[in-house]
Motif scaffolding. Structure first.
Motif, PDB file in Angstrom:
ATOM      1  N   GLY A   1      -3.416  -4.122   7.961  1.00  0.00           N
ATOM      2  CA  GLY A   1      -3.933  -4.337   6.628  1.00  0.00           C
ATOM      3  C   GLY A   1      -5.280  -3.680   6.527  1.00  0.00           C
ATOM      4  O   GLY A   1      -6.083  -3.783   7.418  1.00  0.00           O
TER       5      GLY A   1
ATOM      6  N   GLY B   1       3.489  -6.496   8.184  1.00  0.00           N
ATOM      7  CA  GLY B   1       3.252  -7.119   6.887  1.00  0.00           C
ATOM      8  C   GLY B   1       4.463  -7.887   6.398  1.00  0.00           C
ATOM      9  O   GLY B   1       4.346  -8.990   5.876  1.00  0.00           O
TER      10      GLY B   1
ATOM     11  N   ARG C   1      -3.037   0.428  -3.922  1.00  0.00           N
ATOM     12  CA  ARG C   1      -2.586  -0.921  -3.552  1.00  0.00           C
ATOM     13  C   ARG C   1      -2.065  -1.611  -4.800  1.00  0.00           C
ATOM     14  O   ARG C   1      -2.772  -1.719  -5.797  1.00  0.00           O
ATOM     15  CB  ARG C   1      -3.752  -1.709  -2.947  1.00  0.00           C
ATOM     16  CG  ARG C   1      -3.373  -3.132  -2.561  1.00  0.00           C
ATOM     17  CD  ARG C   1      -4.432  -3.760  -1.693  1.00  0.00           C
ATOM     18  NE  ARG C   1      -4.350  -3.150  -0.362  1.00  0.00           N
ATOM     19  CZ  ARG C   1      -5.161  -3.439   0.643  1.00  0.00           C
ATOM     20  NH1 ARG C   1      -6.132  -4.320   0.474  1.00  0.00           N
ATOM     21  NH2 ARG C   1      -5.015  -2.855   1.808  1.00  0.00           N
TER      22      ARG C   1
ATOM     23  N   SER D   1       3.575  -3.926   3.297  1.00  0.00           N
ATOM     24  CA  SER D   1       3.842  -2.489   3.409  1.00  0.00           C
ATOM     25  C   SER D   1       4.467  -2.084   4.725  1.00  0.00           C
ATOM     26  O   SER D   1       5.123  -1.062   4.815  1.00  0.00           O
ATOM     27  CB  SER D   1       2.535  -1.698   3.258  1.00  0.00           C
ATOM     28  OG  SER D   1       1.911  -2.002   2.046  1.00  0.00           O
TER      29      SER D   1
ATOM     30  N   ASP E   1       0.826  -1.196   0.000  1.00  0.00           N
ATOM     31  CA  ASP E   1       0.000   0.000   0.000  1.00  0.00           C
ATOM     32  C   ASP E   1       0.860   1.245   0.000  1.00  0.00           C
ATOM     33  O   ASP E   1       1.907   1.292   0.636  1.00  0.00           O
ATOM     34  CB  ASP E   1      -0.897   0.036   1.235  1.00  0.00           C
ATOM     35  CG  ASP E   1      -2.069  -0.925   1.146  1.00  0.00           C
ATOM     36  OD1 ASP E   1      -2.654  -1.203   2.196  1.00  0.00           O
ATOM     37  OD2 ASP E   1      -2.413  -1.379   0.045  1.00  0.00           O
TER      38      ASP E   1
ATOM     39  N   ASN F   1       0.006  -8.300   3.344  1.00  0.00           N
ATOM     40  CA  ASN F   1       0.441  -6.915   3.237  1.00  0.00           C
ATOM     41  C   ASN F   1       1.928  -6.845   3.558  1.00  0.00           C
ATOM     42  O   ASN F   1       2.340  -7.161   4.661  1.00  0.00           O
ATOM     43  CB  ASN F   1      -0.362  -6.046   4.209  1.00  0.00           C
ATOM     44  CG  ASN F   1      -0.001  -4.589   4.146  1.00  0.00           C
ATOM     45  OD1 ASN F   1       1.001  -4.200   3.556  1.00  0.00           O
ATOM     46  ND2 ASN F   1      -0.825  -3.773   4.769  1.00  0.00           N
TER      47      ASN F   1
ATOM     48  N   GLY G   1      -0.639  -8.763   8.906  1.00  0.00           N
ATOM     49  CA  GLY G   1      -0.961  -8.309   7.564  1.00  0.00           C
ATOM     50  C   GLY G   1      -1.525  -9.377   6.652  1.00  0.00           C
ATOM     51  O   GLY G   1      -1.535  -9.212   5.441  1.00  0.00           O
TER      52      GLY G   1
END
Length: 168
Positions: free
Chosen positions: A165, A95, A21, A91, A11, A89, A77
């Motif tokens: 997330g 994550g 995203r 990011s 993200d 995720n 995440g």
């Protein structure tokens, strides 16, 4: 449920507060967090819809064409979806930890991934919404607009909560 497929994403918060995203499989999605706690999204394939928190760890994804998926946030995440896709995720620190944990596969994580429901009735969904409102301390009803979801669902504002997330 063991995931059939795993997809990582990253993200990026844009200047206007929306989120871009980028999925590892090349798909792109733009997400906007609504005042009602629901995330509205659109993707580069012409798809669009909403992601809504249901209870503490469930999310309901409704596509504009009416298809519905449910996801269960599994921490770090990771979100396991009712179509057997695990999204991770990458990011944030959590994550990135999720990516490492997911790579362990059948080891430690096998027991940590709990399958989301394939379907819920409207009554079951409303009970979960009430639970989310109660956890947020608002206790409002859907008729009055309720309250924002618990902050563990909001990863745009910094280091908060359970999943890091934004609904899968």
């Amino acid at each position: 449920m063991r995931p059939r497929r795993e997809i990582t994403y990253q993200d990026e918060v844009l200047a206007d507060g929306t989120v871009h995203r980028a999925y590892a499989d090349g798909r792109r999605e733009w997400r906007e967090h609504g005042a009602d706690g629901v995330v509205r999204w659109r993707d580069d394939g012409g798809g669009s819809g909403t992601d809504e928190p249901l209870g503490r760890h469930l999310v309901k994804r409704v596509h504009a064409d009416g298809r519905t998926l449910y996801g269960r946030e599994a921490g770090y995440g990771r979100t396991l979806w009712s179509n057997e896709v695990l999204t991770v995720n990458r990011s944030s620190f959590a994550g990135r930890t999720g990516v490492v944990l997911a790579a362990l596969g059948g080891g430690v994580l096998a027991g940590a991934l709990v399958a989301p429901p394939v379907a819920l009735t409207e009554g079951q969904e409303e009970a979960l919404r009430e639970e989310a409102r109660a956890q947020a301390g608002g206790g409002g009803s859907a008729d009055t607009g309720g309250t924002a979801p618990p902050e563990e669902y909001d990863d745009w504002g910094g280091d908060v909560g359970f999943d890091d997330g934004d609904f899968g």
